[in-house]
Motif scaffolding. Structure first.
Motif, PDB file in Angstrom:
ATOM      1  N   ASP A 141      -8.913  35.879   5.773  1.00 27.33           N
ATOM      2  CA  ASP A 141      -8.927  35.212   7.076  1.00 27.33           C
ATOM      3  C   ASP A 141      -9.874  34.018   7.061  1.00 27.33           C
ATOM      4  OD1 ASP A 141      -7.094  36.950   8.169  1.00 27.33           O
ATOM      5  OD2 ASP A 141      -8.604  38.250   9.100  1.00 27.33           O
ATOM      6  N   ALA A 142     -11.012  34.187   6.377  1.00 28.88           N
ATOM      7  CA  ALA A 142     -11.973  33.082   6.277  1.00 28.88           C
ATOM      8  C   ALA A 142     -11.357  31.909   5.534  1.00 28.88           C
ATOM      9  CB  ALA A 142     -13.248  33.559   5.576  1.00 28.88           C
ATOM     10  N   ARG A 143     -10.625  32.190   4.463  1.00 29.73           N
ATOM     11  CA  ARG A 143      -9.993  31.115   3.698  1.00 29.73           C
ATOM     12  C   ARG A 143      -8.907  30.427   4.516  1.00 29.73           C
ATOM     13  NH1 ARG A 143      -9.767  28.514  -1.366  1.00 29.73           N
ATOM     14  NH2 ARG A 143      -8.586  26.688  -0.733  1.00 29.73           N
ATOM     15  N   LYS A 144      -8.131  31.200   5.283  1.00 33.49           N
ATOM     16  CA  LYS A 144      -7.098  30.601   6.126  1.00 33.49           C
ATOM     17  C   LYS A 144      -7.715  29.690   7.187  1.00 33.49           C
ATOM     18  CE  LYS A 144      -3.817  34.431   5.578  1.00 33.49           C
ATOM     19  NZ  LYS A 144      -3.183  35.590   6.258  1.00 33.49           N
ATOM     20  N   SER A 145      -8.806  30.133   7.783  1.00 32.05           N
ATOM     21  CA  SER A 145      -9.482  29.301   8.788  1.00 32.05           C
ATOM     22  C   SER A 145     -10.035  28.029   8.163  1.00 32.05           C
ATOM     23  CB  SER A 145     -10.625  30.099   9.450  1.00 32.05           C
ATOM     24  OG  SER A 145     -10.122  31.184  10.187  1.00 32.05           O
ATOM     25  N   PHE A 146     -10.558  28.149   6.936  1.00 33.73           N
ATOM     26  CA  PHE A 146     -11.077  26.968   6.250  1.00 33.73           C
ATOM     27  C   PHE A 146      -9.957  25.974   5.974  1.00 33.73           C
ATOM     28  CE2 PHE A 146     -12.141  24.634   2.363  1.00 33.73           C
ATOM     29  CZ  PHE A 146     -13.360  24.082   2.727  1.00 33.73           C
ATOM     30  N   ASP A 147      -8.804  26.487   5.524  1.00 29.42           N
ATOM     31  CA  ASP A 147      -7.667  25.611   5.251  1.00 29.42           C
ATOM     32  C   ASP A 147      -7.138  24.970   6.530  1.00 29.42           C
ATOM     33  OD1 ASP A 147      -7.825  26.183   2.572  1.00 29.42           O
ATOM     34  OD2 ASP A 147      -6.313  27.766   2.635  1.00 29.42           O
ATOM     35  N   GLN A 148      -7.228  25.694   7.637  1.00 27.37           N
ATOM     36  CA  GLN A 148      -6.794  25.143   8.928  1.00 27.37           C
ATOM     37  C   GLN A 148      -7.645  23.939   9.307  1.00 27.37           C
ATOM     38  OE1 GLN A 148      -6.890  27.949  12.223  1.00 27.37           O
ATOM     39  NE2 GLN A 148      -7.517  26.325  13.628  1.00 27.37           N
ATOM     40  N   GLY A 149      -8.943  24.051   9.052  1.00 27.81           N
ATOM     41  CA  GLY A 149      -9.848  22.928   9.286  1.00 27.81           C
ATOM     42  C   GLY A 149     -10.129  22.675  10.749  1.00 27.81           C
ATOM     43  N   GLY A 150     -10.862  21.591  10.996  1.00 26.58           N
ATOM     44  CA  GLY A 150     -11.269  21.283  12.361  1.00 26.58           C
ATOM     45  C   GLY A 150     -12.431  22.170  12.787  1.00 26.58           C
ATOM     46  N   GLU A 151     -13.056  21.825  13.891  1.00 26.70           N
ATOM     47  CA  GLU A 151     -14.229  22.563  14.337  1.00 26.70           C
ATOM     48  C   GLU A 151     -13.920  24.040  14.549  1.00 26.70           C
ATOM     49  OE1 GLU A 151     -15.387  20.492  17.825  1.00 26.70           O
ATOM     50  OE2 GLU A 151     -16.335  18.827  16.764  1.00 26.70           O
ATOM     51  N   THR A 152     -12.759  24.332  15.154  1.00 33.03           N
ATOM     52  CA  THR A 152     -12.397  25.721  15.399  1.00 33.03           C
ATOM     53  C   THR A 152     -12.166  26.469  14.088  1.00 33.03           C
ATOM     54  OG1 THR A 152     -11.346  25.094  17.484  1.00 33.03           O
ATOM     55  CG2 THR A 152     -10.767  27.242  16.581  1.00 33.03           C
ATOM     56  N   GLY A 153     -11.499  25.819  13.140  1.00 32.32           N
ATOM     57  CA  GLY A 153     -11.241  26.458  11.858  1.00 32.32           C
ATOM     58  C   GLY A 153     -12.514  26.726  11.077  1.00 32.32           C
ATOM     59  N   TRP A 154     -13.432  25.766  11.075  1.00 27.53           N
ATOM     60  CA  TRP A 154     -14.661  25.949  10.314  1.00 27.53           C
ATOM     61  C   TRP A 154     -15.556  27.001  10.951  1.00 27.53           C
ATOM     62  CZ3 TRP A 154     -14.506  20.020  10.540  1.00 27.53           C
ATOM     63  CH2 TRP A 154     -13.631  19.554   9.547  1.00 27.53           C
ATOM     64  N   LYS A 155     -15.606  27.049  12.283  1.00 26.08           N
ATOM     65  CA  LYS A 155     -16.355  28.115  12.939  1.00 26.08           C
ATOM     66  C   LYS A 155     -15.687  29.456  12.674  1.00 26.08           C
ATOM     67  CE  LYS A 155     -17.790  29.893  17.428  1.00 26.08           C
ATOM     68  NZ  LYS A 155     -17.954  29.652  18.879  1.00 26.08           N
TER      69      LYS A 155
END
Length: 233
Positions: A141-155
């Motif tokens: 899930d952390a990797r998916k959020s990182f790939d999504q990017g943007g402030e919300t993804g990085w948080k």
């Protein structure tokens, strides 16, 4: 006429490193003529990083598998070039070994600004059996959020790392060792790193998304992956 000069580039143990090409045409004066041709090596940054890993401080050696198209001019009345399918090359005639002096290679990497980047390969299994599956799912899930990017993804990446670390703590609590740091073992020092990392990731749930950047998420993800790699659950 010789054209479409190309060479598949490999490491000594067979890792493919892109292709070197030359799109010019060469017209030798006779079948025994020599000519000079420069090839442009098209290689990705990831491939160079893997080469650096395999090189491990030694002078780099590249193996080139060379190919070309050969054409012949027909006599009158045709007066045109006919390209013949090249004969399958033999290794002793088509393979070249190119060795670079270490200092020249490092200088080249610096000129390309490749040496200013660090790419670490952390091979991880796709899944782990229970109870480590909870940790692995949170890491994915952390990797998916990182790939999504943007402030919300990085948080979101930091929050998922926090969840993964909490699941890890549920499996085995940190042993931070004695108060005297000199007496701590390697495992205890790693557990101290894990403790501090969860404190950092915990902050993500209590701060605005705008405070989290790509660098923050990448650093946390790299540290967490590194700790898991050393733990080898």
């Amino acid at each position: 006429m010789v054209s479409n000069l190309r060479a598949d580039v490999y490491t000594e143990d067979g890792l493919e490193l892109g292709q070197a090409v030359n799109t010019d045409y060469f017209r030798p004066g006779n079948p025994e003529s020599d000519f000079l041709a420069n090839l442009t090596w098209r290689v990705s940054f990831a491939a160079l990083a893997l080469l650096e890993q395999k090189r491990s401080g030694r002078p780099p050696v590249l193996v080139l598998h060379c190919f070309a198209d050969v054409s012949h001019l027909q006599p009158p009345p045709q007066n045109r070039y006919v390209t013949f399918a090249p004969v399958p090359p033999t290794p002793e005639r088509s393979q070249l070994r190119v060795s670079y002096p270490r200092e020249k290679w490092v200088e080249l990497l610096r000129e390309l600004k490749v040496a200013e980047n660090i790419l670490l390969e952390m091979p991880m299994p796709a899944a782990r059996p229970a109870p480590w599956d909870t940790v692995w799912n949170a890491m994915l899930d952390a990797r998916k959020s990182f790939d999504q990017g943007g402030e919300t993804g990085w948080k979101g990446c930091a929050i998922s790392i926090r969840l993964a670390l909490e699941a890890w703590r549920g499996i085995e609590a940190e042993d931070r060792g004695p108060q005297d740091k000199q007496q701590r073992t390697k495992a205890q020092r790693l557990d101290n790193l894990r403790h501090e990392l969860i404190q950092m990731a915990h902050l993500a749930a209590h701060t605005p998304a705008g405070e989290w950047t790509r660098d923050d998420a990448q650093a946390l993800l790299a540290m967490f992956s590194g700790l898991l790699l050393m733990r080898k659950p």
